[in-house]
Design an enzyme around this catalytic site. Structure first.
Site, short mmCIF file in Angstrom:
data_model
loop_
_atom_site.label_atom_id
_atom_site.label_comp_id
_atom_site.label_asym_id
_atom_site.label_seq_id
_atom_site.Cartn_x
_atom_site.Cartn_y
_atom_site.Cartn_z
N HIS A 108 2.61 45.35 20.46
CA HIS A 108 2.56 44.08 19.72
C HIS A 108 2.87 44.34 18.24
CE1 HIS A 108 0.71 40.45 18.08
NE2 HIS A 108 0.20 40.08 19.24
N GLU A 166 7.44 41.65 19.73
CA GLU A 166 6.66 42.50 20.62
C GLU A 166 7.50 42.95 21.81
OE1 GLU A 166 3.10 40.19 21.51
OE2 GLU A 166 3.37 39.12 19.63
C1 BG6 Z 1 0.67 36.99 20.56
C2 BG6 Z 1 0.46 35.78 21.46
O1 BG6 Z 1 1.21 38.02 21.32
O2 BG6 Z 1 -0.57 37.42 20.04
C3 BG6 Z 1 -0.23 34.69 20.65
O3 BG6 Z 1 1.71 35.37 21.96
C4 BG6 Z 1 -1.52 35.20 20.04
O4 BG6 Z 1 -0.48 33.58 21.51
C5 BG6 Z 1 -1.19 36.45 19.22
O5 BG6 Z 1 -2.08 34.20 19.23
C6 BG6 Z 1 -2.41 37.09 18.55
O6 BG6 Z 1 -3.42 37.34 19.46
P1 BG6 Z 1 -4.81 37.91 18.99
O7 BG6 Z 1 -5.65 37.99 20.22
O8 BG6 Z 1 -4.54 39.27 18.39
O9 BG6 Z 1 -5.33 36.96 17.96
#
Ligand code: BG6
Length: 279
Positions: free
Chosen positions: A155, A255
């Site tokens: 990510h 990502e």
């Molecule tokens: C992304 C998702 O990968 O991660 C989003 O597509 C999400 O929907 C984002 O809001 C962040 O997620 P988190 O759990 O780290 O707040």
């Protein structure tokens, strides 16, 4: 040089300094939260409000979403993006081939805690190569006698000069699932960010490009045919405790994933590697 360090609050990380770059990897989540070549600006964005707390994912860098990406498909009470990013990993190997390249291998295996969340035995390894490029391989091995399916993400939060001038190349004509409208659409042209964006692209090519004001970043992937583009923009950022008000302007997540139709099923003893190389 590889040094084990702690923040003031006791959060452990590994610092790597070689001829090309400086990097920091948290032991929790095997989370690379800093990578910078000596003559350049940081590649990865890290929230100034990021909470370096055990049990909470760092906001920025490259969280590992595994063994599911996003919300769990059947149980909304399970943690978003799985448990790998908040689990304690083990550093199992380091190598300094020469003064300009450093390799780290971190590992996570099933435990009584993981089995409560996901009833499978596994070995998950993250191999990080820190040099003039950054390469990350996430390898899953199924150590159970039954098959399992994983979805996952490297990510990556990229640091950008100004979100208004950024474009993402390589996804033209790809179909995507828009997580905001829950609709499927087709990408026309390069991506420009003008509002909140949360999309899962399918059948993506192995090379994407992030054009920022002064630099162009190549993102090459293997073992993946999906990618997520995410920026929370203003309103969503305001609901997040670890994003400051204007932080959305200086980050963009691209990502490298195995998400939606690109989830992978592994039989007993099977392995799958998800790779990203960022140049
Ligand atoms: C992304 C998702 O990968 O991660 C989003 O597509 C999400 O929907 C984002 O809001 C962040 O997620 P988190 O759990 O780290 O707040």
């Amino acid at each position: 040089m590889i040094t084990q360090k702690h923040t003031k609050s006791g959060f452990s990380y590994i610092e790597v300094i070689n001829k090309n770059c400086c990097a920091r990897v948290a032991v929790q989540g095997a989370h690379l939260f800093h990578y910078q070549q000596h003559d350049k600006k940081p590649l990865l964005w890290l929230s100034e409000k990021s909470l370096f707390e055990n049990g909470r994912a760092i906001r920025g860098g490259i969280p590992i979403c595994w063994p599911w990406f996003g919300k769990h498909t059947t149980d909304v009470d399970l943690p978003q993006h799985g448990f790998a990013r908040t689990s304690m990993w083990t550093l199992v190997e380091t190598a300094e081939a020469d003064e300009s390249s450093t390799e780290l291998l971190l590992q996570l295996e099933d435990s009584p805690e993981s089995l409560k969340l996901w009833p499978y035995q596994f070995r998950l390894q993250l191999h990080i190569v820190l040099s003039s490029d950054l390469q990350i391989d996430l390898t899953t091995k199924n150590c159970t006698s039954a098959p399992f399916t994983i979805s996952s993400a490297l990510h990556t939060y990229f640091a950008v000069d100004n979100i208004d001038t950024v474009s993402v190349e390589g996804l033209k004509n790809c179909c995507y699932f828009d997580a905001l409208t829950k609709k499927k659409k087709t990408q026309k042209g390069n991506i420009r960010i003008r509002e909140e964006i949360d999309r899962v692209y399918q059948n993506v090519p192995p090379f994407l490009k992030l054009n920022d004001h002064e630099r162009s970043i190549q993102i090459s992937s293997k073992g993946s045919s999906s990618a997520v583009v995410w920026n929370p923009w203003i309103e969503k950022s305001a609901t997040m405790v670890d994003m400051s008000q204007n932080a959305y302007k200086s980050m963009l997540c691209i990502e490298t994933t195995n998400a939606l139709d690109d989830a992978r099923s592994l039989g007993p003893e099977d392995k799958h590697t998800l790779t990203v190389k960022i140049s």
